[in-house]
Design a protein around this motif. Structure first.
Motif, mmCIF file in Angstrom:
data_model
loop_
_atom_site.group_PDB
_atom_site.id
_atom_site.type_symbol
_atom_site.label_atom_id
_atom_site.label_comp_id
_atom_site.label_asym_id
_atom_site.label_seq_id
_atom_site.Cartn_x
_atom_site.Cartn_y
_atom_site.Cartn_z
ATOM 1 N N GLU A 177 0.837 -1.210 0.000
ATOM 2 C CA GLU A 177 0.000 0.000 0.000
ATOM 3 C C GLU A 177 0.868 1.256 0.000
ATOM 4 O O GLU A 177 0.627 2.209 -0.757
ATOM 5 C CB GLU A 177 -0.924 -0.007 1.224
ATOM 6 N N HIS A 178 1.907 1.255 0.830
ATOM 7 C CA HIS A 178 2.843 2.395 0.863
ATOM 8 C C HIS A 178 3.584 2.509 -0.470
ATOM 9 O O HIS A 178 3.759 3.617 -0.998
ATOM 10 C CB HIS A 178 3.857 2.216 1.990
ATOM 11 N N GLN A 181 1.459 3.812 -3.345
ATOM 12 C CA GLN A 181 1.196 5.237 -3.174
ATOM 13 C C GLN A 181 2.402 6.058 -3.609
ATOM 14 O O GLN A 181 2.248 7.147 -4.187
ATOM 15 C CB GLN A 181 0.867 5.534 -1.709
ATOM 16 N N THR A 184 2.873 4.911 -8.242
ATOM 17 C CA THR A 184 1.636 4.302 -8.725
ATOM 18 C C THR A 184 1.807 3.624 -10.079
ATOM 19 O O THR A 184 1.172 2.598 -10.349
ATOM 20 C CB THR A 184 0.529 5.364 -8.833
#
Length: 329
Positions: A177-178, A181, A184
């Motif tokens: 997820e990190h 982000q 992308t």
């Protein structure tokens, strides 16, 4: 020459330098060290390093980086210690090969004794070292407490790779997820996450990741392997049938795979295209670009001569165990 890893040409140039009696200056010596390290001949790089009459911070750093690049953790620590005795101020130090305590000591030393602020590459080395050694909680703690400001994407990539290595799915999802982000549109991150899910048997999650890639117009970077035979580069892709000696290579591959099975080396296919049947996965693994290059090297190289493969992507997990077996048959 350095980018293609043309070892034979580099060795001839080195021999010519010695025959002409050209002095090995700091610049020339460091260039030779770098060339040999890029061609995976760390032993020859060390021989050049040891013969250098003078060594500056660049030469020391090049030797340390070379050992670190190839996983010689003990040698990294030894050379770093020698550099400290020589009173040369270091630029960087990386700790690999699972020497956690030595790596942590070196990291603290560069800050406490030399007042150097760790850069992104140092942080990546620490997370990679802790992760490969299985100390994932310590790696997470390092990221949260020792990295000030925005965490570099390369740090998250190293952390996600460690999660895949140790099958830590939940932590891997948090890390991904990190990472997504931060970058992308990097297709490699999605592929790494997809492989993590595939290894855990979560085919539903694999489909979700691939759908995300498709919706964002991202495609997996094709992998290739390169081997040099007789000063000519031969490039292979998975399932390659373009090479003029394809028939001979595939026939030799069948023999090699049979011998590997005889000694107990079975392909691990859990992270290879989950939607394929097991038999199709084994075919994909068998004709992986790296294995095609290895077989061609065995066909064309003299017995006992090292085979060096250059890749644009990471090596398959199964490859190391297979290469060990190949050396035994």
């Amino acid at each position: 020459m350095l980018s293609t890893g043309a070892l034979d040409l580099g060795e001839r140039l080195h021999d010519l330098i010695l025959k002409k009696g050209i002095a090995i200056s700091l610049t020339l010596g460091t260039a030779l060290i770098d060339m040999y390290e890029r061609c995976s001949r760390v032993d020859k790089a060390r021989a050049v390093f040891d013969k250098m009459q003078q060594k500056n911070v660049v030469a020391w750093t090049a030797m340390i980086a070379g050992y670190g690049m190839h996983g010689f953790g003990l040698e990294v620590v030894q050379v770093f210690s020698e550099m400290r005795i020589s009173e040369t101020k270091p630029k960087s130090v990386c700790a690999h090969a699972g020497l956690v305590s030595h790596g942590l000591d070196a990291f603290k030393c560069m800050q406490k004794d030399y007042y150097l602020k760790p850069r992104a590459e140092h942080q990546v080395c620490m997370v990679d070292m802790l992760g490969q050694a299985g100390h994932l909680e310590e790696a997470v703690q390092f990221i949260n407490t020792d990295i000030q400001g925005e965490v570099p994407a390369a740090v998250w990539t190293a952390m996600l790779g460690a999660c895949k290595m140790h099958n830590k799915l939940e932590l891997g999802e948090e890390v991904a997820e990190h990472l997504l982000q931060a970058e992308t549109n990097n297709s490699g991150h999605y592929v790494l996450l997809s492989n993590l899910y595939a290894a855990a048997g979560r085919t539903d999650k694999v489909e979700i990741v691939r759908s995300m890639m498709k919706s964002r117009g991202l495609k997996k970077q094709p992998g290739y392997s390169l081997i040099e035979i007789g000063n000519q580069a031969h490039v292979f892709c998975m399932g390659d049938k373009i090479h003029p000696e394809t028939m001979e290579i595939h026939a030799e591959m069948e023999v090699l795979m049979w011998k590997l099975r005889e000694v107990g080396c079975i392909p691990e296919t859990d992270s290879v295209l989950h939607e394929w049947e097991e038999e199709e996965r084994e075919v994909a693994v068998k004709f992986h670009s790296e294995k095609l290059a290895v077989v061609y090297g065995l066909m064309k190289s003299s017995h006992g001569k090292p085979i060096r493969i250059h890749k644009n992507l990471n090596v398959l997990r199964l490859s190391y165990s297979h290469e060990v077996c190949i050396g035994d048959i």
